[in-house]
Design a protein around this motif. Sequence first.
Motif, PDB file in Angstrom:
ATOM      1  N   LEU A  65     -12.002 -29.345  15.728  1.00  0.00           N
ATOM      2  CA  LEU A  65     -11.386 -28.635  16.852  1.00  0.00           C
ATOM      3  C   LEU A  65      -9.866 -28.721  16.786  1.00  0.00           C
ATOM      4  O   LEU A  65      -9.158 -27.740  17.050  1.00  0.00           O
ATOM      5  N   GLU A  66      -9.353 -29.898  16.455  1.00  0.00           N
ATOM      6  CA  GLU A  66      -7.904 -30.069  16.347  1.00  0.00           C
ATOM      7  C   GLU A  66      -7.328 -29.165  15.256  1.00  0.00           C
ATOM      8  O   GLU A  66      -6.249 -28.581  15.423  1.00  0.00           O
ATOM      9  N   ASP A  67      -8.068 -29.021  14.155  1.00  0.00           N
ATOM     10  CA  ASP A  67      -7.642 -28.107  13.080  1.00  0.00           C
ATOM     11  C   ASP A  67      -7.620 -26.659  13.577  1.00  0.00           C
ATOM     12  O   ASP A  67      -6.690 -25.896  13.297  1.00  0.00           O
ATOM     13  N   GLU A  68      -8.693 -26.291  14.311  1.00  0.00           N
ATOM     14  CA  GLU A  68      -8.768 -24.924  14.841  1.00  0.00           C
ATOM     15  C   GLU A  68      -7.667 -24.661  15.866  1.00  0.00           C
ATOM     16  O   GLU A  68      -7.095 -23.563  15.911  1.00  0.00           O
ATOM     17  N   ILE A  69      -7.375 -25.668  16.689  1.00  0.00           N
ATOM     18  CA  ILE A  69      -6.306 -25.527  17.689  1.00  0.00           C
ATOM     19  C   ILE A  69      -4.963 -25.337  17.003  1.00  0.00           C
ATOM     20  O   ILE A  69      -4.139 -24.511  17.428  1.00  0.00           O
ATOM     21  N   MET A  70      -4.718 -26.073  15.920  1.00  0.00           N
ATOM     22  CA  MET A  70      -3.471 -25.922  15.169  1.00  0.00           C
ATOM     23  C   MET A  70      -3.367 -24.511  14.584  1.00  0.00           C
ATOM     24  O   MET A  70      -2.283 -23.897  14.569  1.00  0.00           O
ATOM     25  N   LYS A  71      -4.496 -23.999  14.133  1.00  0.00           N
ATOM     26  CA  LYS A  71      -4.513 -22.626  13.593  1.00  0.00           C
ATOM     27  C   LYS A  71      -4.183 -21.609  14.692  1.00  0.00           C
ATOM     28  O   LYS A  71      -3.453 -20.647  14.462  1.00  0.00           O
ATOM     29  N   GLU A  72      -4.753 -21.839  15.879  1.00  0.00           N
ATOM     30  CA  GLU A  72      -4.478 -20.937  17.004  1.00  0.00           C
ATOM     31  C   GLU A  72      -2.993 -20.972  17.371  1.00  0.00           C
ATOM     32  O   GLU A  72      -2.383 -19.945  17.635  1.00  0.00           O
TER      33      GLU A  72
END
Length: 241
Positions: free
Chosen positions: A107-114
């Motif tokens: 999730l943290e990776d996806e949030i960084m992508k967002e």
Amino acid sequence: MEILKRIDKGYRLIEQAKDKSERLMNVESIKRLKHELDLILNEENEIRVQVDQARTGLLIKEKQLSDIDRQLLSILEKLYESEHQNSKILQELKKQETILKDKKTNLEDEIMKEFYIIEKYSKELNLFKSKYNKVEKLYNSKKISQNEKVAYLEDKIKLMEKKIRKLRKSADPNLLSLYDKKRQTMKVVFAKAENGVCEICHMTLSTSLIEKVENCSEIIECDCCNRILYLEETKDNDETL
């Protein structure tokens, strides 16, 4: 007769001025700039939709991350409670902790992508804004210039209309009535009789008809096109009628 010709000249000048005014407001350069502005706005709106979608996705993921943190905190509390020192329970809690930590990392990776996507789109929006302002400035500049020309023509039209009203008051009512009727059905009311021929329909005019036109004592019409015949064009200034 001469007054009618001057009135007719005035009406034709007004029509020309109106046509020119319409062309000024529809010049190709202004239309191109307007089209370019519309394209920029459409692209900008598409990016804004993507930004909104990214922000919505970010909020959802941040909520999911918050839920995972709460679950992890709950597990940690259970791990340190004496009544849960049972090896089976400990194993299960550790397993849940590992799964949740993996989810958190993803999730943290996806949030960084967002965040990266939103930042990227924000930069694009700034570029679009700069480009739009530049094109809009040029568009407004050209439009103002055209508006000034149109305003000038509109002033000329008002002046011509005023002069026409003055001329109409001094014209023979019967002749004016005949002229007005013709003008309702004809774009060109007067036709020059040159070398014995009507310049509009090219009909050969009889000698007697030419003589009547020369006398200029009454309105003489072409037998073919019914336009009012005259011999010499009035040499007057376009703007003075």
